[in-house]
Design an enzyme around this catalytic site. Structure first.
Site, PDB file in Angstrom:
ATOM      1  N   GLU A  98     103.518-102.463  27.218  1.00 33.04           N
ATOM      2  CA  GLU A  98     103.219-101.890  28.248  1.00 33.04           C
ATOM      3  C   GLU A  98     103.621-103.031  29.657  1.00 33.04           C
ATOM      4  O   GLU A  98     103.438-104.213  29.374  1.00 33.04           O
ATOM      5  CB  GLU A  98     101.840-101.595  28.478  1.00 33.04           C
ATOM      6  CG  GLU A  98     100.758-101.329  29.619  1.00 33.04           C
ATOM      7  CD  GLU A  98     101.263-100.251  30.393  1.00 33.04           C
ATOM      8  OE1 GLU A  98     102.636 -99.914  30.649  1.00 33.04           O
ATOM      9  OE2 GLU A  98     100.459 -99.076  30.853  1.00 33.04           O
ATOM     10  N   ASP A  99     103.732-102.553  30.773  1.00 35.84           N
ATOM     11  CA  ASP A  99     104.013-103.491  31.943  1.00 35.84           C
ATOM     12  C   ASP A  99     102.630-104.327  32.169  1.00 35.84           C
ATOM     13  O   ASP A  99     102.627-105.471  32.266  1.00 35.84           O
ATOM     14  CB  ASP A  99     104.491-102.817  33.044  1.00 35.84           C
ATOM     15  CG  ASP A  99     103.719-101.542  33.348  1.00 35.84           C
ATOM     16  OD1 ASP A  99     102.714-101.133  32.932  1.00 35.84           O
ATOM     17  OD2 ASP A  99     104.239-100.837  34.318  1.00 35.84           O
ATOM     18  N   ASP A 102      95.214-102.898  33.386  1.00 30.11           N
ATOM     19  CA  ASP A 102      94.447-103.424  34.542  1.00 30.11           C
ATOM     20  C   ASP A 102      92.872-102.947  34.149  1.00 30.11           C
ATOM     21  O   ASP A 102      92.084-104.004  33.658  1.00 30.11           O
ATOM     22  CB  ASP A 102      94.817-102.531  35.730  1.00 30.11           C
ATOM     23  CG  ASP A 102      94.203-103.079  37.129  1.00 30.11           C
ATOM     24  OD1 ASP A 102      93.432-104.014  36.914  1.00 30.11           O
ATOM     25  OD2 ASP A 102      94.498-102.415  38.217  1.00 30.11           O
ATOM     26  N   PHE A 151      98.558-106.757  43.717  1.00 25.75           N
ATOM     27  CA  PHE A 151      99.430-105.698  43.422  1.00 25.75           C
ATOM     28  C   PHE A 151     100.737-106.115  43.189  1.00 25.75           C
ATOM     29  O   PHE A 151     101.541-106.707  44.166  1.00 25.75           O
ATOM     30  CB  PHE A 151      99.433-104.611  44.301  1.00 25.75           C
ATOM     31  CG  PHE A 151     100.030-103.295  43.894  1.00 25.75           C
ATOM     32  CD1 PHE A 151      99.369-102.458  42.744  1.00 25.75           C
ATOM     33  CD2 PHE A 151     101.359-102.905  44.114  1.00 25.75           C
ATOM     34  CE1 PHE A 151     100.121-101.221  42.413  1.00 25.75           C
ATOM     35  CE2 PHE A 151     102.176-101.750  43.606  1.00 25.75           C
ATOM     36  CZ  PHE A 151     101.409-101.032  42.825  1.00 25.75           C
ATOM     37  N   ARG A 164     111.661-101.601  41.357  1.00 24.21           N
ATOM     38  CA  ARG A 164     111.708-101.786  40.016  1.00 24.21           C
ATOM     39  C   ARG A 164     112.757-102.930  39.742  1.00 24.21           C
ATOM     40  O   ARG A 164     112.684-103.490  38.669  1.00 24.21           O
ATOM     41  CB  ARG A 164     112.031-100.634  39.316  1.00 24.21           C
ATOM     42  CG  ARG A 164     110.595 -99.663  39.301  1.00 24.21           C
ATOM     43  CD  ARG A 164     110.771 -98.461  38.540  1.00 24.21           C
ATOM     44  NE  ARG A 164     110.113 -97.214  38.529  1.00 24.21           N
ATOM     45  CZ  ARG A 164     108.801 -96.933  38.054  1.00 24.21           C
ATOM     46  NH1 ARG A 164     108.347 -98.040  37.290  1.00 24.21           N
ATOM     47  NH2 ARG A 164     108.166 -96.018  38.725  1.00 24.21           N
TER      48      ARG A 164
HETATM   49  P1  5GP Z   1      94.892 -99.139  33.915  1.00 22.96           P
HETATM   50  O1  5GP Z   1      94.562 -97.676  33.257  1.00 22.96           O
HETATM   51  O2  5GP Z   1      94.947-100.383  32.965  1.00 22.96           O
HETATM   52  O3  5GP Z   1      93.995 -99.266  35.059  1.00 22.96           O
HETATM   53  O4  5GP Z   1      96.375 -98.869  34.709  1.00 22.96           O
HETATM   54  C1  5GP Z   1      97.392 -99.473  34.214  1.00 22.96           C
HETATM   55  C2  5GP Z   1      98.505 -98.967  34.941  1.00 22.96           C
HETATM   56  O5  5GP Z   1      98.375 -98.880  36.173  1.00 22.96           O
HETATM   57  C3  5GP Z   1      99.822 -99.687  34.761  1.00 22.96           C
HETATM   58  O6  5GP Z   1     100.583 -99.115  33.364  1.00 22.96           O
HETATM   59  C4  5GP Z   1     100.746 -99.707  35.649  1.00 22.96           C
HETATM   60  O7  5GP Z   1     101.575 -98.718  35.823  1.00 22.96           O
HETATM   61  C5  5GP Z   1      99.709 -99.656  36.762  1.00 22.96           C
HETATM   62  N1  5GP Z   1      99.548-100.813  37.641  1.00 22.96           N
HETATM   63  C6  5GP Z   1      98.370-101.574  37.311  1.00 22.96           C
HETATM   64  N2  5GP Z   1      98.098-102.702  38.130  1.00 22.96           N
HETATM   65  C7  5GP Z   1      99.521-102.823  38.773  1.00 22.96           C
HETATM   66  C8  5GP Z   1     100.159-103.415  39.941  1.00 22.96           C
HETATM   67  O8  5GP Z   1      99.965-104.716  40.069  1.00 22.96           O
HETATM   68  N3  5GP Z   1     101.424-103.078  40.044  1.00 22.96           N
HETATM   69  C9  5GP Z   1     102.240-101.947  39.595  1.00 22.96           C
HETATM   70  N4  5GP Z   1     103.183-101.438  40.209  1.00 22.96           N
HETATM   71  N5  5GP Z   1     101.440-101.108  38.810  1.00 22.96           N
HETATM   72  C10 5GP Z   1     100.136-101.697  38.312  1.00 22.96           C
HETATM   73 MG    MG Z   2     102.319 -98.202  33.472  1.00 27.30          MG
END
Ligand code: 5GP
Ligand code: MG
Length: 175
Positions: A98-99, A102, A151, A164
């Site tokens: 996963e990238d 959060d 972010f 990207r």
């Molecule tokens: P979570 O369900 O953990 O809150 O969400 C994670 C997803 O939100 C990640 O897979 C990503 O796609 C997006 N995300 C969370 N933080 C960031 C960020 O700082 N930048 C970007 N581009 N996407 C984020």
């Molecule tokens: Mg994602």
């Protein structure tokens, strides 16, 4: 797009160095195991591409795409699969790539979804662990970098599909 500036957080060199270290760790842990690497689209595609080349062990690769309802700033927790994995994973060792984690809502949901397919094991590798809004306690097994907030874009991460392609990771600062 709102007026903004990009501030570099991780350089391409730093990213490559860290990915190499993660790959070394993962290669040791998965010695002689049937590994399936599953990337979460779209954000993880570049990280996954670098990771498997540094891993350099026989592994299968698949992708999953999820959609989450709710605003950009707030995960609603209601998630659905828009493209599921296509490879069978029953009895295999799965590594989810996963990238960013959060709130943890996406990852927690995905782990439940994958465990329903009876893999032998499931571990997670995340490029960035961002603990700003953690709601679900998901402890990633392999973590590239930890950040507290901001972010981020670049290295596969987008802001409304922009940025990207950037080889470095930047923080978006709104002016
Ligand atoms: P979570 O369900 O953990 O809150 O969400 C994670 C997803 O939100 C990640 O897979 C990503 O796609 C997006 N995300 C969370 N933080 C960031 C960020 O700082 N930048 C970007 N581009 N996407 C984020
Ligand atoms: Mg994602």
């Amino acid at each position: 797009m709102e007026k903004h500036q990009l501030i570099q957080r991780f350089s391409a060199d730093q990213l490559q160095q860290r990915v190499r270290e993660l790959a070394d760790e993962i290669r040791t842990d998965y010695r002689n195991r049937q590994l399936v690497v599953i990337g979460i689209l779209k954000g993880a595609f570049i990280f996954l591409a670098d990771l498997i080349r540094h891993l350099n062990i026989p592994s299968e690769v698949d992708f999953i795409r999820l959609a989450s309802y709710g605003s950009l700033t707030e995960s609603s927790g209601s998630i659905r699969v828009t493209k599921d994995i296509e490879l069978p994973i029953a009895g295999k060792h799965v590594l989810v790539v996963e990238d960013i984690v959060d709130s943890g809502i996406t990852m927690a949901w995905l782990l439940d979804h994958l465990r329903g397919k009876n893999p032998e094991s499931v571990k997670t590798c995340v490029c960035i662990d961002k603990c700003e809004r953690r709601e679900k306690s998901v402890a990633a097994d392999y973590i590239g970098f930890r950040v507290t907030q901001g972010f981020l874009v670049g290295y596969g991460l987008d802001w409304s599909e922009q940025y990207r392609y950037l080889p470095d990771i930047y923080e978006v600062k709104f002016l």
